[in-house]
Design a protein around this motif. Sequence first.
Motif, PDB file in Angstrom:
ATOM      1  N   ALA A   1      -3.204  -6.848  -1.044  1.00 57.07           N
ATOM      2  CA  ALA A   1      -2.293  -5.718  -0.827  1.00 57.07           C
ATOM      3  C   ALA A   1      -1.654  -5.785   0.560  1.00 57.07           C
ATOM      4  O   ALA A   1      -0.440  -5.563   0.714  1.00 57.07           O
ATOM      5  N   VAL A   2      -2.450  -6.108   1.569  1.00 53.14           N
ATOM      6  CA  VAL A   2      -1.911  -6.216   2.929  1.00 53.14           C
ATOM      7  C   VAL A   2      -0.918  -7.371   3.013  1.00 53.14           C
ATOM      8  O   VAL A   2       0.145  -7.253   3.651  1.00 53.14           O
ATOM      9  N   PHE A   3      -1.239  -8.492   2.364  1.00 55.07           N
ATOM     10  CA  PHE A   3      -0.331  -9.639   2.377  1.00 55.07           C
ATOM     11  C   PHE A   3       0.969  -9.313   1.639  1.00 55.07           C
ATOM     12  O   PHE A   3       2.041  -9.795   2.024  1.00 55.07           O
ATOM     13  N   ALA A   4       0.882  -8.490   0.593  1.00 55.06           N
ATOM     14  CA  ALA A   4       2.094  -8.058  -0.114  1.00 55.06           C
ATOM     15  C   ALA A   4       2.988  -7.237   0.811  1.00 55.06           C
ATOM     16  O   ALA A   4       4.219  -7.370   0.798  1.00 55.06           O
ATOM     17  N   VAL A   5       2.366  -6.386   1.627  1.00 61.19           N
ATOM     18  CA  VAL A   5       3.142  -5.602   2.603  1.00 61.19           C
ATOM     19  C   VAL A   5       3.803  -6.525   3.616  1.00 61.19           C
ATOM     20  O   VAL A   5       4.971  -6.328   3.991  1.00 61.19           O
ATOM     21  N   CYS A   6       3.080  -7.549   4.060  1.00 66.32           N
ATOM     22  CA  CYS A   6       3.660  -8.522   4.995  1.00 66.32           C
ATOM     23  C   CYS A   6       4.831  -9.261   4.357  1.00 66.32           C
ATOM     24  O   CYS A   6       5.841  -9.544   5.017  1.00 66.32           O
ATOM     25  N   THR A   7       4.700  -9.579   3.074  1.00 68.50           N
ATOM     26  CA  THR A   7       5.782 -10.255   2.358  1.00 68.50           C
ATOM     27  C   THR A   7       7.012  -9.362   2.269  1.00 68.50           C
ATOM     28  O   THR A   7       8.149  -9.820   2.439  1.00 68.50           O
ATOM     29  N   LEU A   8       6.793  -8.085   2.004  1.00 72.36           N
ATOM     30  CA  LEU A   8       7.917  -7.137   1.996  1.00 72.36           C
ATOM     31  C   LEU A   8       8.521  -7.003   3.385  1.00 72.36           C
ATOM     32  O   LEU A   8       9.748  -6.926   3.541  1.00 72.36           O
TER      33      LEU A   8
END
Length: 311
Positions: free
Chosen positions: A278-285
């Motif tokens: 989830a945190v990596f998804a936020v970084c991707t966004l």
Amino acid sequence: MLILAAKAAVTIVLFYLILQVLDDDALIEALRDVDLGLALLGVLAMWLNVALSAYRWQVFLGFFRLETSLTTCARIYAEAVAVNLVLPGSVGGDVYRVYKLGHARGRYWEVLSSVLADRFCSLLVLLVVSAGALSLHLQAAGGPLLFVLCLLAATAAGFVFVYSFPVSRRWMDFKAYRYLVRLVHVVKRLFRGPQRIFSALGLSVAVQASVFASMYFCLAAVERDLAQVDLAILSTALATLAAMLPVTLAGFGLREGAVVATLSLLGVPIEQAAAVAAVFAVCTLGQCLPGALAWASSTLERSNEAPVRSR
């Protein structure tokens, strides 16, 4: 619109399936403990990735005799990252780069060659670094190294194929053969001489290192004990490869599933693995933010120029 709706549906289904195997309370607890400062460092590492990737693309364009300013490369590359949110997998941005710069310069083949070279070097470095990380992890765990050796052998076989590929005019009538000839030409052009080899591979290592750093910060943000280089490299590698499949929006769902599966197999509790995803998804966004701002500013510039031209 139907394609986008289908991809959105697949993305939602994948997220739903991931959530079904998780303990909601444990996941919420893991997300509450996320270190926001380290998560922000993950976003900054992804911004660094965009900057380094744009510079590498400029260098590769020069290999194909297409001189372009770093500002132009950075703007187009950042916009391509943002466009990836709605185009297939993680390769839709590559199509955008080819169209945007190829249309502006009228040299589509050179731009396409640079993008193919860009993608080839990324995958090559990703495979080699992942093989090294997996080798160290398996040695520590006492596991077999056959998979790592097969991966390295396949990479070496790819280079043997490229440099021994027969080029014959008699076979040019076959479309698949023409594509192979073009790809072989791109690889040979990319690695022509030691200076190009070191530039291509060195920049590709730097680009991948920034993504690994982002995942490392994501792991540390969830749990400091998870901040391990081999975990960051392996989870990032599989997540990157999974996100290339053009079945979801920007690879979301596939990327998170790959992170959860990889970390779980490597011994991380599944709720913590999901929190890292989830945190990596936020970084991707967050990586898409510079491109979105560049896109918005260029749109405003065009809208302001239109009344002036009409007068």
